[in-house]
Design an enzyme around this catalytic site. Structure first.
Site, short mmCIF file in Angstrom:
data_model
loop_
_atom_site.label_atom_id
_atom_site.label_comp_id
_atom_site.label_asym_id
_atom_site.label_seq_id
_atom_site.Cartn_x
_atom_site.Cartn_y
_atom_site.Cartn_z
N LYS A 105 81.53 125.31 7.55
CA LYS A 105 82.87 124.73 8.10
C LYS A 105 82.76 123.16 7.82
O LYS A 105 81.82 122.42 7.68
CB LYS A 105 83.26 125.12 9.32
CG LYS A 105 83.41 126.47 9.55
CD LYS A 105 83.94 126.74 10.96
CE LYS A 105 84.26 128.21 11.28
NZ LYS A 105 84.88 128.57 12.59
N TYR B 193 92.48 133.63 7.68
CA TYR B 193 92.24 133.80 9.28
C TYR B 193 93.60 134.54 9.70
O TYR B 193 93.77 134.58 10.92
CB TYR B 193 92.27 132.42 9.84
CG TYR B 193 90.93 132.21 9.96
CD1 TYR B 193 89.82 133.05 10.57
CD2 TYR B 193 90.66 130.73 9.73
CE1 TYR B 193 88.56 132.48 10.76
CE2 TYR B 193 89.19 130.25 10.16
CZ TYR B 193 88.20 130.98 10.48
OH TYR B 193 86.96 130.55 10.58
N ASN C 229 82.76 124.69 15.10
CA ASN C 229 81.47 125.36 15.51
C ASN C 229 80.57 125.74 14.21
O ASN C 229 79.83 126.69 14.19
CB ASN C 229 81.87 126.66 16.29
CG ASN C 229 82.70 127.69 15.51
OD1 ASN C 229 83.23 127.29 14.24
ND2 ASN C 229 83.08 128.61 16.35
N HIS D 290 81.09 130.03 9.93
CA HIS D 290 81.95 131.64 9.87
C HIS D 290 80.96 132.41 9.32
O HIS D 290 80.25 132.23 8.45
CB HIS D 290 83.01 131.48 9.06
CG HIS D 290 83.75 132.89 8.86
ND1 HIS D 290 84.52 133.42 9.78
CD2 HIS D 290 83.65 133.79 7.95
CE1 HIS D 290 84.88 134.77 9.47
NE2 HIS D 290 84.56 134.82 8.51
N GLU E 283 86.40 139.63 2.76
CA GLU E 283 86.13 138.10 2.78
C GLU E 283 85.32 137.75 1.56
O GLU E 283 85.61 136.72 0.94
CB GLU E 283 85.41 137.75 4.02
CG GLU E 283 86.27 137.87 5.23
CD GLU E 283 85.59 137.39 6.44
OE1 GLU E 283 86.24 137.58 7.82
OE2 GLU E 283 84.41 137.02 6.57
N1 UDP Z 1 88.80 129.35 17.73
C1 UDP Z 1 89.29 128.48 18.35
N2 UDP Z 1 89.55 128.63 19.79
C2 UDP Z 1 89.24 129.68 20.48
C3 UDP Z 1 88.71 130.77 19.61
C4 UDP Z 1 88.34 130.61 18.54
O1 UDP Z 1 89.30 127.33 17.89
O2 UDP Z 1 89.63 129.69 21.61
C5 UDP Z 1 88.02 129.32 16.32
C6 UDP Z 1 86.73 129.17 16.32
O3 UDP Z 1 86.54 128.16 15.35
C7 UDP Z 1 86.18 130.52 15.71
C8 UDP Z 1 87.65 130.91 14.88
O4 UDP Z 1 88.75 130.75 15.54
O5 UDP Z 1 85.09 130.46 14.72
C9 UDP Z 1 87.48 132.40 14.77
O6 UDP Z 1 87.61 133.12 15.78
P1 UDP Z 1 86.50 134.35 16.25
O7 UDP Z 1 86.99 135.00 17.69
O8 UDP Z 1 86.84 135.29 15.01
O9 UDP Z 1 85.21 133.94 16.43
P2 UDP Z 1 83.94 133.71 15.38
O10 UDP Z 1 83.99 135.31 14.71
O11 UDP Z 1 84.03 132.86 14.45
O12 UDP Z 1 82.82 133.86 16.48
MG MG Z 2 85.48 136.02 13.80
#
Ligand code: UDP
Ligand code: MG
Length: 136
Positions: free
Chosen positions: A12, A52, A115, A118, A129
């Site tokens: 990212k 997304y 974070n 992805h 994807e």
């Molecule tokens: N995210 C965020 N706030 C939240 C939860 C998720 O900004 O409360 C963002 C975060 O960057 C995350 C992405 O949305 O990586 C997608 O969320 P997901 O639950 O799919 O997490 P991941 O699969 O990336 O662990």
């Molecule tokens: Mg996810």
């Protein structure tokens, strides 16, 4: 029995900006996730919104799409044994504060939104994807 899979990984904007691409790629390579394809691109907010889409009802959706399109990212196809779960384990929990030691998000993540990486979460999403970023 062997189970070779492919999964989509994204480095990212926060991690690309801090020049962490090679360090993160080395973590994958060491765990025998081979980088089959890799490209550095910047996507539009509309493309991020499409990518997304599964999160479209979440309160963080708009910020998430703005963020993913805010700067260059590196998208990769990783291939290896149980690649989807192997990559998810290497990434660590979504919130870097909750991520296990030595995971990518624990090492490099700044916050729940920034974070660093992805990774696809299922076989079906990995396929979708990969097609999203690497359709020819
Ligand atoms: N995210 C965020 N706030 C939240 C939860 C998720 O900004 O409360 C963002 C975060 O960057 C995350 C992405 O949305 O990586 C997608 O969320 P997901 O639950 O799919 O997490 P991941 O699969 O990336 O662990
Ligand atoms: Mg996810």
């Amino acid at each position: 029995m062997s189970n070779i899979e492919q999964t989509l990984s994204i480095i990212k904007p926060d991690a690309v900006e801090r020049n962490l691409v090679e360090e993160i790629k080395n973590i994958f390579i060491k765990k025998e996730l081979n980088i089959k394809e890799s490209k550095k691109i910047q996507i539009t907010k509309d493309e991020a919104a499409e990518f997304y889409k599964v999160h479209q009802s979440k309160p963080f959706y708009n910020d998430l799409c703005s963020y993913l399109s805010s700067g260059p990212i590196v998208v990769m196809i990783l291939e290896g044994e149980d690649a989807i779960i192997t990559n998810r384990k290497l990434m660590g929990a979504t919130n870097p504060k909750e991520a296990e030691d030595n995971t990518i998000r624990k090492l490099y993540g700044i916050s729940i939104d920034k974070n660093s990486v992805h990774g696809s979460d299922s076989i079906i999403n990995a396929k979708k994807e990969i097609e999203f970023f690497f359709k020819n």
